[in-house]
Design a protein around this motif. Sequence first.
Motif, mmCIF file in Angstrom:
data_model
loop_
_atom_site.group_PDB
_atom_site.id
_atom_site.type_symbol
_atom_site.label_atom_id
_atom_site.label_comp_id
_atom_site.label_asym_id
_atom_site.label_seq_id
_atom_site.Cartn_x
_atom_site.Cartn_y
_atom_site.Cartn_z
ATOM 1 N N ARG A 60 0.883 -1.142 0.006
ATOM 2 C CA ARG A 60 -0.023 0.188 -0.018
ATOM 3 C C ARG A 60 0.612 1.250 0.003
ATOM 4 O O ARG A 60 1.940 1.328 0.523
ATOM 5 C CB ARG A 60 -1.013 0.016 1.324
ATOM 6 C CG ARG A 60 -2.232 -0.961 1.025
ATOM 7 C CD ARG A 60 -3.040 -0.579 2.363
ATOM 8 N NE ARG A 60 -3.844 0.241 2.089
ATOM 9 C CZ ARG A 60 -4.979 0.310 0.953
ATOM 10 N NH1 ARG A 60 -5.163 -0.428 0.360
ATOM 11 N NH2 ARG A 60 -5.700 1.332 0.855
ATOM 12 N N ALA B 211 -9.113 6.584 -7.868
ATOM 13 C CA ALA B 211 -8.157 5.582 -7.479
ATOM 14 C C ALA B 211 -9.023 4.300 -6.874
ATOM 15 O O ALA B 211 -8.484 2.977 -7.134
ATOM 16 C CB ALA B 211 -7.411 5.967 -6.231
ATOM 17 N N LEU C 87 -10.088 2.044 -9.911
ATOM 18 C CA LEU C 87 -9.225 1.204 -10.211
ATOM 19 C C LEU C 87 -8.715 0.104 -9.122
ATOM 20 O O LEU C 87 -7.703 -0.760 -9.454
ATOM 21 C CB LEU C 87 -7.877 2.011 -10.721
ATOM 22 C CG LEU C 87 -8.298 2.969 -11.893
ATOM 23 C CD1 LEU C 87 -7.223 4.023 -12.054
ATOM 24 C CD2 LEU C 87 -8.594 2.155 -13.175
ATOM 25 N N GLN C 88 -9.248 0.517 -8.022
ATOM 26 C CA GLN C 88 -8.825 -0.561 -6.984
ATOM 27 C C GLN C 88 -7.431 -0.485 -6.423
ATOM 28 O O GLN C 88 -6.722 -1.292 -6.300
ATOM 29 C CB GLN C 88 -9.427 -1.940 -7.066
ATOM 30 C CG GLN C 88 -10.659 -2.287 -7.270
ATOM 31 C CD GLN C 88 -11.055 -3.731 -7.293
ATOM 32 O OE1 GLN C 88 -10.274 -4.420 -7.980
ATOM 33 N NE2 GLN C 88 -12.391 -3.838 -7.248
ATOM 34 N N LEU C 89 -6.699 0.649 -6.438
ATOM 35 C CA LEU C 89 -5.509 0.969 -6.247
ATOM 36 C C LEU C 89 -5.130 0.905 -4.608
ATOM 37 O O LEU C 89 -6.068 1.553 -3.828
ATOM 38 C CB LEU C 89 -4.943 2.352 -6.719
ATOM 39 C CG LEU C 89 -5.282 2.592 -8.163
ATOM 40 C CD1 LEU C 89 -4.574 4.008 -8.506
ATOM 41 C CD2 LEU C 89 -4.397 1.554 -9.157
ATOM 42 N N LEU D 173 -0.102 6.895 -10.678
ATOM 43 C CA LEU D 173 -0.400 5.871 -9.477
ATOM 44 C C LEU D 173 -0.556 4.332 -9.893
ATOM 45 O O LEU D 173 -0.037 3.451 -9.309
ATOM 46 C CB LEU D 173 -1.413 6.195 -8.835
ATOM 47 C CG LEU D 173 -1.217 7.579 -7.698
ATOM 48 C CD1 LEU D 173 -2.497 7.809 -6.927
ATOM 49 C CD2 LEU D 173 0.000 7.430 -6.963
ATOM 50 N N GLN D 174 -1.515 4.165 -10.883
ATOM 51 C CA GLN D 174 -1.763 3.130 -11.474
ATOM 52 C C GLN D 174 -0.614 2.306 -11.887
ATOM 53 O O GLN D 174 -0.332 0.934 -11.708
ATOM 54 C CB GLN D 174 -2.958 2.946 -12.384
ATOM 55 C CG GLN D 174 -3.485 1.773 -12.767
ATOM 56 C CD GLN D 174 -4.534 1.831 -13.987
ATOM 57 O OE1 GLN D 174 -4.597 2.840 -14.586
ATOM 58 N NE2 GLN D 174 -5.432 0.599 -13.972
ATOM 59 N N PHE E 155 1.804 0.121 -9.723
ATOM 60 C CA PHE E 155 1.399 -0.985 -9.185
ATOM 61 C C PHE E 155 1.223 -2.295 -10.349
ATOM 62 O O PHE E 155 1.085 -3.332 -10.016
ATOM 63 C CB PHE E 155 -0.003 -1.133 -8.630
ATOM 64 C CG PHE E 155 -0.091 -0.344 -7.602
ATOM 65 C CD1 PHE E 155 0.350 -0.767 -6.213
ATOM 66 C CD2 PHE E 155 -0.423 1.149 -7.580
ATOM 67 C CE1 PHE E 155 0.532 -0.049 -5.038
ATOM 68 C CE2 PHE E 155 -0.363 1.909 -6.398
ATOM 69 C CZ PHE E 155 0.155 1.448 -5.165
ATOM 70 N N GLU E 156 1.448 -1.819 -11.689
ATOM 71 C CA GLU E 156 1.529 -2.937 -12.897
ATOM 72 C C GLU E 156 2.823 -3.744 -12.762
ATOM 73 O O GLU E 156 3.897 -3.425 -12.382
ATOM 74 C CB GLU E 156 1.581 -2.038 -14.162
ATOM 75 C CG GLU E 156 0.310 -1.654 -14.303
ATOM 76 C CD GLU E 156 0.158 -0.858 -15.620
ATOM 77 O OE1 GLU E 156 1.055 -1.097 -16.564
ATOM 78 O OE2 GLU E 156 -0.687 -0.135 -15.971
#
Length: 146
Positions: free
Chosen positions: A2, A23, A26-28, A141-142, A145-146
């Motif tokens: 997180r 956010a 997109l379930q960030l 931000l997305q 997490f990729e």
Amino acid sequence: MRLTVYLAGEIHTSWRDEVKQQAEKLQLPVDFVGPMEVHDRSDNVGEEILGEQPDPIFKDAAASSFNNLRTEILMKKSDIVIALFGEQYKQWNTAMDASAAVAYGKPLILIRQKNHHHPLKELSRKAHLTVESVEQAVRALQYIFE
């Protein structure tokens, strides 16, 4: 993993809600912190804690001390800072917070419209990213997490 994201910028529009909604959609895995968004609370916190001040300058100084304490603690605990320069309001606090993020070594995403390119050129060069919209900042931000 997180991340904690500090949202720096004016507190008069709903841009933070836009960031949070996008956010969430997109379930960030992010948590958001930022400055006090209740303007009266921000302006009056010094007197609420220390008591009535002798004049408006002392009142502002007292409130600023508490607001700076809050900002520094939350920003230093954050993983990344997003700073928005909007169109409608004076942006002194945004500039101060974005500069603090750079000084603290925090990754900085700067949101500014194209017509603010020239006045913010130096700050844009210090930021990790400069984008033109909230959507672009959330997409950045997305990508983390990729």
